[in-house]
Design an enzyme around this catalytic site. Structure first.
Site: not given
Ligand code: CAO
Length: 421
Positions: A19, A174, A253-254, A142
């Site tokens: 998001q 988010d 607020g106030g 979030e």
């Molecule tokens: N091709 C190949 N690999 C890809 C890719 C693509 N097109 N797109 C993503 N990937 C890979 C990434 O490189 C990553 O690989 P490694 O961990 O092996 O290096 C893997 O996919 C996972 O990515 P991620 O860590 O972002 O995904 P997750 O599902 O484990 O975590 C989230 C999700 C949201 C917790 C994490 O992305 C995060 O903390 N983001 C930053 C904060 C954020 O935006 N949070 C809001 C989420 S809700 O809006």
């Protein structure tokens, strides 16, 4: 889209998911940017399949956050995928990402490498915590951000069986972070017009939540100084501790305010209004309630005099509206210029004529779903009416984008067989 498209010509690599990032890039797409969403082949953004209401169709979670974009599937961990991404970086203005900490570096696209490829590139990132923060390695969603940014500790009830830190339904962690990032990106674009150089723009979800909790930080500083907060429901009958307490539905607020029951509250979960006692509107409030004697009663004439029995005043107003619907109550109070509103359900908002007329709620045709309702642009312009277009199907624009990068049909076919796209 009608009128001028101010972001026309800005090319954005949208490496976002879920998001926070998608909300940012969707906004920029509405305003004319060419947003290319890069997704993993076969899977795509996880929200495509989360909480589906129609089997095999992209879920509303995805469609409502990815309108007006193009979708390119690309495995950026393969050599071919990396090459495509490098070409895209060279031709783009902005890259937005909200991967977990370090993911972009592990993919081989460090900030240094991106600058080598395109010194004008703006790299915009959302992370849970800011760079160098002692929690910088944490992945964040979030509600985690709402807790880390001060929203949860200051929202909810301070006593009673529902007391405890409370999460807001509004996406403070988010979408709010995405909106902050959009401001950062536009600022960096203007900066680049002056210097010719791109830069890295980062917003942490903790910081974005904290920024919206600014007045709660104000309250902490006041509490530290004077030991009480006169606009909180605890004042003057309860003791304050040394941290900002939760204040239920009190005004921030106030101007004291509270949520009041209207006719039908016993069965309708949203038969309530929010009522604000604006200092200078006290006399109109007395008129509206049929209580002219309060206008001169020293217990009521000033905000300070009213505060010790503010809850009794709210109880009197509640008694006055108990036989009126929330809409009837607001219609009475609005005639007296009193700031108030009905508590509106999502269903009421979805069907609200004014919101539909203004483009805040819009219907969007979609190839697979038929059509869907979504929330349109909350930002209104005199010379731009953003037209919300369908979110892309997974990889819908892969061949088109690759062709724009100069790949031949044969090369594109080979990439498909290698599952690089
Ligand atoms: N091709 C190949 N690999 C890809 C890719 C693509 N097109 N797109 C993503 N990937 C890979 C990434 O490189 C990553 O690989 P490694 O961990 O092996 O290096 C893997 O996919 C996972 O990515 P991620 O860590 O972002 O995904 P997750 O599902 O484990 O975590 C989230 C999700 C949201 C917790 C994490 O992305 C995060 O903390 N983001 C930053 C904060 C954020 O935006 N949070 C809001 C989420 S809700 O809006």
């Amino acid at each position: 889209m009608s009128g001028n498209k101010p972001l026309k010509g800005i090319k954005i690599i949208d490496f976002t998911h879920v998001q926070a990032g998608p909300a940012c890039t969707q906004l920029l797409a509405w305003f004319g940017a060419d947003v290319i969403k890069v997704e993993r082949p076969g899977a795509g953004d996880v929200t495509r399949s989360q909480l589906r209401d129609i089997p095999d169709a992209d879920a509303l979670y995805f469609t409502m956050l990815n309108s007006n974009k193009r979708s390119l599937t690309l495995d950026t961990k393969t050599p071919e995928g990396k090459e495509v991404l490098e070409k895209l970086i060279k031709k783009s203005d902005v890259m937005v990402e909200n991967f977990g900490p370090g993911a972009l570096d592990r993919m081989g696209f460090t900030w240094q490498r991106i600058q080598e490829l395109n010194p004008g590139m703006i790299l915009a990132s959302v992370k849970g915590f800011s760079e160098g923060h002692h929690y910088e390695d944490l992945k964040v969603y979030e509600n985690v951000a709402q807790c880390a940014g001060g929203a949860a500790s200051t929202t909810g009830w301070w006593k009673g069986e529902n007391a405890g830190p409370t999460i807001s339904a509004a996406a403070l962690g988010d979408s709010n972070t995405g909106m902050h990032l959009a401001i950062g990106i536009l600022t960096a674009i203007i900066g680049r017009q002056q210097t010719g150089k791109g830069q890295k723009v980062s917003v942490s979800m903790q910081d974005a939540v904290l920024n919206l909790c600014r007045v709660k930080m104000r309250d902490q500083l006041r509490l530290d100084k004077v030991g009480y907060l006169e606009e909180y429901p605890q004042y003057p009958h309860e003791k304050f501790g040394d941290v900002v307490p939760r204040g239920g539905n009190a005004g921030g607020g106030g101007q004291p305010g509270w949520i009041l029951k209207c006719k039908g509250w016993e069965t309708d979960p949203n038969a309530y209004i929010y009522f604000t006692i604006q200092g200078h509107a006290w006399e109109p409030i007395c008129d509206a309630l049929g209580k002219p004697e309060w206008k001169t009663d020293p217990n009521y004439t000033t905000a300070k005099a009213r505060q010790p029995h503010i809850m009794d005043i709210f109880a009197t107003i509640e008694d006055f509206i108990k036989d009126k619907t929330k809409f009837e109550a607001v219609d009475i109070f609005r005639k007296h210029d009193i700031p108030c509103a009905p508590v509106l359900s999502m269903k009421e908002l979805l069907h609200d004529k004014s919101l539909r007329a203004s483009g805040s709620i819009v219907e969007v045709p979609h190839k697979v779903r038929g059509s869907y309702w979504t929330v349109g642009s909350p930002i209104k312009f005199s010379d731009l009416k953003p037209e919300v277009k369908a979110s892309p199907l997974l990889g819908e624009h892969t061949d088109e984008v690759l062709a724009e990068l100069g790949y031949s049909k044969d090369q594109i076919g080979k990439m498909h067989s290698n599952k690089a796209v």
